[in-house]
Design an enzyme around this catalytic site. Structure first.
Site, short mmCIF file in Angstrom:
data_model
loop_
_atom_site.label_atom_id
_atom_site.label_comp_id
_atom_site.label_asym_id
_atom_site.label_seq_id
_atom_site.Cartn_x
_atom_site.Cartn_y
_atom_site.Cartn_z
N GLU B 222 21.86 109.55 -12.79
CA GLU B 222 23.26 109.39 -13.17
C GLU B 222 23.99 108.67 -12.15
OE1 GLU B 222 26.82 110.03 -12.36
OE2 GLU B 222 26.98 112.15 -12.07
N CYS B 259 32.26 110.72 -10.04
CA CYS B 259 31.71 109.84 -10.88
C CYS B 259 32.63 109.72 -12.43
CB CYS B 259 30.38 110.33 -11.50
SG CYS B 259 29.97 111.89 -11.52
#
Lengths: 473, 473
Positions: B222, B259
């Site tokens: 990720e 994120c």
């Protein structure tokens, strides 16, 4: 701009339009491809026979399987569970509080397929990879296998005709030929995934290349497999002759040119099977699919027979003669690097074990496989064996032989490296998952949602709603 | 033998035993971990505050989310649909005829987790990756993030205590620290998969390393994400002030160290939002998680502000001051290489567009993201926008802001490269799929089948039987 770039650009341009087709439209396309191939069966089988030297009955059976597979994927698309649709209504009691979230799988975009040599229909231009990717809604560009170029071109023409007949843009399907064109395809920016059926070396090179791209993409390889078979002492005693006949048929089928050919068979010392089998090995030398495969077979066989302690029980003379080898577990373990290499072609290695402990020591050394087969009797305690085989392979068989691969929801054609590099299957309905990725919609107004995720579920597909699975209409 | 090798060997040894635990046993383990963490909340939050400079309320909320997540995975394991169990009874009418085939997912074996800096609980030692892998039945070895070493050690002690309390072997869980140890972990032969939350550069290096192993393994990264937001002219006119307040909160939350921070916001020329926003940017300079992140923020900000035509609307003074930038679509397109790089920290770039065509030309250039957000009015025609955003991102939001990530079945925390390199999610219940692989059983006697695949379905799990989904008991 060369051919590959043109095809890729065309595929990229039509990808959103193809992704937006309905399930019914994609079923119609898949049925259309199946129909034109069935209608052209005589011609296709004739060309395939000329190019592959495979017998007509086998080719007709393989074509029937291929068109059946196309239709099955069409039905699966309409059934809709492959979308893994989930509706989670907002829930303030979650931690953190949950907004309205709805998720389904969407097509990846243009994908590249490398056809295999050994299944000119089922793993080639309109084979399982193409069927599952088209079903998913991804444009497909196939890299033809050089072993059957005319068949590849003719099949591609039929697929393209079916694409046109379905009212879809030509960019939905393309064919390229040649090694360099294949590499250019993998490197082309818009390509979103690559699938491949072939050798470990070839697959490894493509995996590295897919990963090394500026934008890495997934690689789905179906590579090498030993397909070990375990025969317990009780099974050997009860039906060694029957097992010998079954194994003889399986390892010589299609000149042993199956990724699921049983390549290593663990038999008890003093086995009946080992006595019965040599007489059932054919003396006739089959024509292999390609020169290169014939050479690879000869090289692999020579390496195995050069090992001290490996006996040739049958064959071994002519260049492509079906070959039966035997050795002891201790010899195998001392020469694992040579003897655990897949030899593609009609060869199998019988490995004699003294007891369960020695059998386990061999199993512990085996690389991953597509299949593992156990022949045991009701009197055998098999718990440990089943667990061990399940860790070794993607499919564990308890009867019969691994050379048939049914196309169904429960099929898994995959397994630990080097059988595959992924956690996906390349045969069966769930192979479609390779060409899809999830998209979640948060707090979306009804008008922004795909029908599959609307509260009224107009297509009646199976979904998970607020945690519970709800079957389709 | 160093620590890593010892831990990996230990994990490998216990993997079959852990894989054989029942769903109820794994649920007990996950609940046990949640319980000890909740009981130790005061201590854990104190240490986390000292190491990360994150405020107590945020840390308490994150811990609550983390233990809730552990319990949710326990429930999902018992519910059993994650196994994707399929029973296909033999059917001679299939082409080829189908034997009895039954398939379910099985744990991969020992897996490695690289913890993130920015979520010391939720994406760290006992975070979502660990929870989903333990739920799957895989032993886990975590590489601690250097940003919170004491918290990592203390959390690991609590997890290990819960493993022991559950009567499971210590090898089920381990912790390593340091860069070299992390690399040794990726290289260790028995490791079956690696998960990672962090930078694109770090993820790329680990992806390459996982692929380059003699036996390649899957890497679940990720990585980086711009998280574009689109505000239509109608939405800006109707509620520009409200949107300004929402965006101000979202891009500055946790010092922008998410994120999912919105890093690029497309607003119409003459936007109200752009007038309202500067006054809502804090002047206070937050303490970043690590020195390195603070340096990366300063470097990224300097690169963006050095572009001709980029205006600083707020911040830009102090080293970590929240910063609001603005530019025109044409400037962005001419400087895409600089301006489409994620700047991790409290910075967002407003991009003014003249009309829908210019907005589309920007969207067409954007890299993949975890999220994409649309603020539109009922009067807007959004079909094309929704499709475009769905191709860009793994989650499309229609209200609110992307900085919250719920843990549910419908969640997808993933997206096209560089958001992730895979078709899987790292948040939500389906993240468990990363640590599982299918095994099919062909013509298996009842005694050889896992209970989940027996005809009588003793655990009452949802399954697909002969093609039809059957909900659980």
């Amino acid at each position: 701009m060369n051919d590959v770039q043109e095809l890729v650009t065309r595929a990229d341009e039509v990808a959103p339009e193809f992704a937006a087709t309905s399930a019914a439209e994609r079923r119609a396309l898949l049925r259309g491809i199946a129909d034109v191939m069935d209608a052209g069966a005589d011609e296709l089988v004739t060309i395939a026979g000329e190019e592959t030297a495979l017998p007509e009955a086998r080719l007709r059976g393989e074509l029937a399987r291929t068109t059946w597979q196309l239709r099955k994927f069409g039905d699966a698309v309409v059934e809709g569970s492959y979308l893994e649709a989930v509706v989670d209504h907002a829930d303030p009691s979650d931690v953190p509080p949950r907004p309205d979230l709805r998720r389904m799988l969407r097509p990846l975009g243009p994908v590249a397929m490398f056809a295999a040599s050994n299944f000119p229909f089922a793993f080639s231009v309109a084979g399982g990879d193409t069927a599952s990717a088209l079903a998913a809604g991804c444009p497909v560009i196939v890299k033809a296998h050089s072993g059957h170029p005319r068949l590849s071109r003719r099949t591609a023409e039929l697929v393209s005709a079916a694409v046109e007949a379905a009212g879809l843009p030509a960019g939905v399907f393309g064919l390229v030929e040649g090694f360099e064109q294949g590499l250019a395809l993998v490197d082309a920016e818009p390509i979103e995934a690559v699938s491949f059926t072939g050798s470990v070396a070839g697959g490894r090179a493509l995996l590295d290349r897919c990963t090394a791209r500026p934008r890495p993409i997934p690689f789905f390889g179906e590579l090498g497999s030993l397909n070990p078979v375990v025969v317990t002492a009780a099974a050997d005693a009860a039906r060694g002759d029957e097992l010998a006949a079954g194994l003889a048929g399986s390892f010589q089928l299609g000149a042993g040119q199956f990724c699921t050919k049983p390549g290593l068979v663990l038999v008890p010392q003093g086995s009946r099977l080992i006595q019965e089998l040599p007489a059932q090995v054919a003396e006739e030398e089959p024509t292999m699919l390609t020169e290169r495969i014939a050479e690879g077979f000869a090289t692999g066989r020579a390496a195995a027979t050069a090992v001290d302690g490996v006996e040739v029980l049958a064959g071994g003379g002519g260049a492509t003669a079906p070959t039966l080898l035997a050795t002891d577990a201790s010899v195998l373990l001392a020469n694992a690097e040579v003897l655990l290499e897949e030899v593609f072609g009609p060869l199998t290695l019988l490995v004699r074990y003294a007891d369960a402990a020695e059998r386990e020591s061999v199993l512990a050394e085996l690389p991953g496989s597509l299949t593992a087969t156990l022949h045991a009797e009701d009197s055998d305690d098999i718990d440990g064996l089943v667990d061990r085989l399940g860790r070794l392979a993607g499919r564990v068989l308890f009867a019969g032989w691994p050379t048939g691969v049914a196309v169904s929801w429960a099929q898994h054609h995959g397994g630990p490296w080097p059988a595959t590099n992924t956690q996906h299957t390349s045969v069966g309905m769930t192979s479609i998952r390779r060409f899809l990725r999830p998209v979640a919609y948060q707090d979306a107004p009804e008008r922004a949602l795909p029908p599959e995720l609307r509260d009224d579920n107009p297509l009646g597909i199976p979904r998970r709603v607020d945690g519970r699975l709800v079957p389709g209409a």
